[in-house]
Design a protein around this motif. Sequence first.
Motif, PDB file in Angstrom:
ATOM      1  N   ALA A 112     -18.729   5.725 -14.572  1.00 22.55           N
ATOM      2  CA  ALA A 112     -18.886   5.141 -13.230  1.00 22.55           C
ATOM      3  C   ALA A 112     -18.372   3.712 -13.167  1.00 22.55           C
ATOM      4  O   ALA A 112     -18.589   2.915 -14.078  1.00 22.55           O
ATOM      5  N   THR A 113     -17.677   3.405 -12.070  1.00 27.81           N
ATOM      6  CA  THR A 113     -17.129   2.053 -11.863  1.00 27.81           C
ATOM      7  C   THR A 113     -17.528   1.447 -10.528  1.00 27.81           C
ATOM      8  O   THR A 113     -17.502   0.226 -10.367  1.00 27.81           O
ATOM      9  N   CYS A 137     -19.664   6.336  -8.709  1.00 31.42           N
ATOM     10  CA  CYS A 137     -18.472   7.127  -8.999  1.00 31.42           C
ATOM     11  C   CYS A 137     -17.489   6.407  -9.915  1.00 31.42           C
ATOM     12  O   CYS A 137     -17.553   5.190 -10.100  1.00 31.42           O
ATOM     13  N   GLY A 138     -16.549   7.202 -10.428  1.00 27.51           N
ATOM     14  CA  GLY A 138     -15.382   6.665 -11.114  1.00 27.51           C
ATOM     15  C   GLY A 138     -14.237   6.549 -10.130  1.00 27.51           C
ATOM     16  O   GLY A 138     -14.278   7.134  -9.043  1.00 27.51           O
ATOM     17  N   VAL A 189     -10.614   9.964  -2.141  1.00 23.23           N
ATOM     18  CA  VAL A 189     -10.482   9.473  -3.511  1.00 23.23           C
ATOM     19  C   VAL A 189     -11.112   8.084  -3.573  1.00 23.23           C
ATOM     20  O   VAL A 189     -10.769   7.210  -2.763  1.00 23.23           O
ATOM     21  N   VAL A 190     -12.024   7.874  -4.495  1.00 27.35           N
ATOM     22  CA  VAL A 190     -12.789   6.623  -4.553  1.00 27.35           C
ATOM     23  C   VAL A 190     -11.875   5.409  -4.655  1.00 27.35           C
ATOM     24  O   VAL A 190     -12.105   4.385  -3.993  1.00 27.35           O
ATOM     25  N   ASP A 191     -10.830   5.498  -5.445  1.00 23.91           N
ATOM     26  CA  ASP A 191      -9.937   4.351  -5.646  1.00 23.91           C
ATOM     27  C   ASP A 191      -9.210   3.952  -4.363  1.00 23.91           C
ATOM     28  O   ASP A 191      -8.741   2.819  -4.229  1.00 23.91           O
ATOM     29  N   GLU A 192      -9.104   4.890  -3.400  1.00 22.11           N
ATOM     30  CA  GLU A 192      -8.394   4.609  -2.142  1.00 22.11           C
ATOM     31  C   GLU A 192      -9.321   4.096  -1.044  1.00 22.11           C
ATOM     32  O   GLU A 192      -8.856   3.723   0.037  1.00 22.11           O
ATOM     33  N   ILE A 193     -10.620   4.085  -1.305  1.00 24.77           N
ATOM     34  CA  ILE A 193     -11.564   3.540  -0.320  1.00 24.77           C
ATOM     35  C   ILE A 193     -11.523   2.022  -0.392  1.00 24.77           C
ATOM     36  O   ILE A 193     -11.599   1.443  -1.478  1.00 24.77           O
TER      37      ILE A 193
END
Length: 398
Positions: free
Chosen positions: A303-304, A350-351, A368-372
Amino acid sequence: VKKQKTINDQESIETLAKKMNVTTMQSKFLLETDVKKLSKGYLEYYKREYKDALDDAKRYFKIITDPKEIDKIIIQELEDAKAKYGEPRRSKVISVSEAAGIPEGIFRVVITEKGFIKKLDMNEKLGSMKDDKPMMVMSVDNTDDLIIFGELGKAYKLPVSKVPFSKGNGIDLRKVVKKYTGEGICTIIPNSVLHAIEDDFKKTKQECFLFIITTNGLFKAIAISEMYNVPLSGLIYAKLNDGDAVADIVCMAQFNQLLIYSRNKILRINGTEAPILTRTAKGVIAMNSKYPIDGFTCLYPKATDVVVVTASGRINKLPLNIVPVSNRAKAGSNAIRLGKNDSIKKIFVCGKKDIIHIATMKNKYDLVVDEIPKGTSVSTGEKIVDSSGIINISVEHK
């Protein structure tokens, strides 16, 4: 024999025993034995019999004191029986569901906010509902059982095969679940999922627990196996104070961390802060909040980020490393600035590559979490999801 005055053999036995200084059993043997077998020629025969009896006694004693020797004998006897009587199986092996006449297949089960339930084919649309909307939608096998965790601390079992196909709102859950009084549903977990979760933990040599938290802030952990055999009449899984209710349930190991949330605040603590108790115990204070506890979630190793999803469709993402690890009974820190009529629907840890799936009454979102977009603890989040009402939300860990 000459001295015997009656037909009572016992008199002869006792007389001979005294005369020859032997036991009565030996004396009886001598009297009952054919005279010719007492000759010197039979002596070697008796010696051999005696030796064979001692050898047998030693062999039998070795067997009965060694489980492996007993197993060898059982296996050999089974193999002998198989060789003598064995033949190809003539009967057909069927599953429990087949025996009960339950058709297999994957269906969607819908539970509404007002406590109605229905079953749909996988490609069938939810349809319109009068003065109600879906609270939970899940895909399950028709042979599975649903474990329904009621808000008042009692769990119920509902076979999926018993859920009726229905149009509109569906059928009142109280009509299909024995003893359920309509107190509200905290969560629903298929029985097969409970077993699968524990099996996954066993692979890593960890024990899995059900962590339970109430709206008044009490929490505890119970062994997941305690919920395997829920009777149709229900099973108590949490004892509550008056006016309290179960807010959330999480399956995890005791050495994971928890993120508890209430209103707009979050509290990060170690899972070991929750005591492992029985089903009928209450628990201890988890979070000190003037608002009811909304829920909690489990932190996993990769998780990040912390992702907050609100009922109005706003999403706020925070770096996990800015959320300090604290202790139970603390107030926590801000996670989002909520609007006047808004509330937190769900919080995920989340990761960056994880995907959050959100279904509303109108649309489906795969985020996608990185795109939020990144936010802060005082931001209101980004308006990403429509306001028609979130009916299902989950995270896919990558």
